[in-house]
Design a protein around this motif. Structure first.
Motif, short mmCIF file in Angstrom:
data_model
loop_
_atom_site.label_atom_id
_atom_site.label_comp_id
_atom_site.label_asym_id
_atom_site.label_seq_id
_atom_site.Cartn_x
_atom_site.Cartn_y
_atom_site.Cartn_z
N ASN A 170 0.84 -1.20 0.00
CA ASN A 170 0.00 0.00 0.00
C ASN A 170 0.87 1.25 0.00
OD1 ASN A 170 -2.80 -0.95 0.16
ND2 ASN A 170 -2.07 -1.94 2.02
N THR A 171 1.96 1.21 -0.77
CA THR A 171 2.88 2.34 -0.79
C THR A 171 2.66 3.18 -2.04
OG1 THR A 171 4.63 1.20 -1.99
CG2 THR A 171 4.64 0.98 0.40
N VAL A 172 3.17 4.39 -2.00
CA VAL A 172 3.13 5.25 -3.17
C VAL A 172 4.55 5.50 -3.67
CG1 VAL A 172 2.47 7.52 -4.05
CG2 VAL A 172 0.98 6.33 -2.44
N TYR A 173 5.46 5.86 -2.79
CA TYR A 173 6.81 6.26 -3.20
C TYR A 173 7.93 5.33 -2.74
CZ TYR A 173 4.40 10.57 -4.25
OH TYR A 173 3.53 11.48 -4.76
N ASN A 174 7.64 4.27 -2.04
CA ASN A 174 8.68 3.43 -1.46
C ASN A 174 9.28 2.48 -2.49
OD1 ASN A 174 7.62 4.72 0.74
ND2 ASN A 174 7.33 2.91 1.96
N TYR A 175 10.16 3.00 -3.34
CA TYR A 175 10.79 2.20 -4.38
C TYR A 175 11.94 1.39 -3.80
CZ TYR A 175 8.49 5.86 -7.05
OH TYR A 175 7.57 6.75 -7.54
N PHE A 176 12.06 0.14 -4.27
CA PHE A 176 13.24 -0.66 -3.94
C PHE A 176 14.41 -0.13 -4.75
CE2 PHE A 176 9.79 -3.78 -3.29
CZ PHE A 176 10.03 -4.08 -1.96
N SER A 177 15.61 -0.20 -4.19
CA SER A 177 16.84 0.17 -4.89
C SER A 177 17.75 -1.04 -4.92
CB SER A 177 17.56 1.31 -4.17
OG SER A 177 16.76 2.46 -4.15
N PHE A 178 18.38 -1.25 -6.08
CA PHE A 178 19.31 -2.37 -6.21
C PHE A 178 20.44 -1.96 -7.15
CE2 PHE A 178 20.64 -6.24 -8.56
CZ PHE A 178 21.31 -6.86 -7.51
N ALA A 179 21.69 -2.14 -6.70
CA ALA A 179 22.87 -1.84 -7.50
C ALA A 179 23.64 -3.14 -7.73
CB ALA A 179 23.74 -0.80 -6.81
#
Length: 140
Positions: A105-114
């Motif tokens: 139920n998020t709007v802006y909580n993007y996962f980050s992966f490098a």
């Protein structure tokens, strides 16, 4: 290519003492889910459709070609619907083999992966415990 179907249903349950508690049950998603990120221009593309693994886990493969680049993504349906818009719950930096808690139920909580190497990666949404789903990245 991925297909994801998750949903959490909440229904009140009356306990013998007369108090009400919420009981949740995991069900298959009633719609396709996609890995959506900067690499897909945030579109819901069939190549990134999550595929059910038959045990409450959903898998998609993605090819990350720029080692060290931070890729951002979410898992969501075509319309970014409430309950189907999954990002991180507490913090969003993914590392190989380390699952992170998910909030759908998020709007802006993007996962980050490098990624440290270019190549194929498997992204798994584990929804076996619908109250505490996780996402995991592994080298494919």
């Amino acid at each position: 290519m991925l297909v994801l179907g998750i949903t959490g249903c909440a229904s009140p349950k009356i306990t013998p003492e007369g108090s009400t508690s919420i009981q949740r049950s995991a069900k298959l998603l009633d719609r396709p889910m996609y890995l959506r990120g900067d690499f897909s221009l945030w579109d819901a593309e069939d190549i990134y459709r999550l595929q059910p693994q038959g045990d409450g886990r959903y898998l998609v493969r993605a090819r990350f070609m720029s080692p060290g680049k931070v890729y951002e993504f979410k898992i969501a349906d075509e319309k970014w619907s409430e309950g189907y818009n999954c990002g991180y719950r507490f913090q969003g930096t993914l590392k190989i083999g380390q699952p992170l808690p998910v909030d759908c139920n998020t709007v802006y909580n993007y996962f980050s992966f490098a990624p440290d190497k270019k190549g194929w990666y498997a992204i798994t949404l584990d929804y076996r415990d619908s109250r505490n789903p996780t996402v995991l990245v592994q080298r494919d």
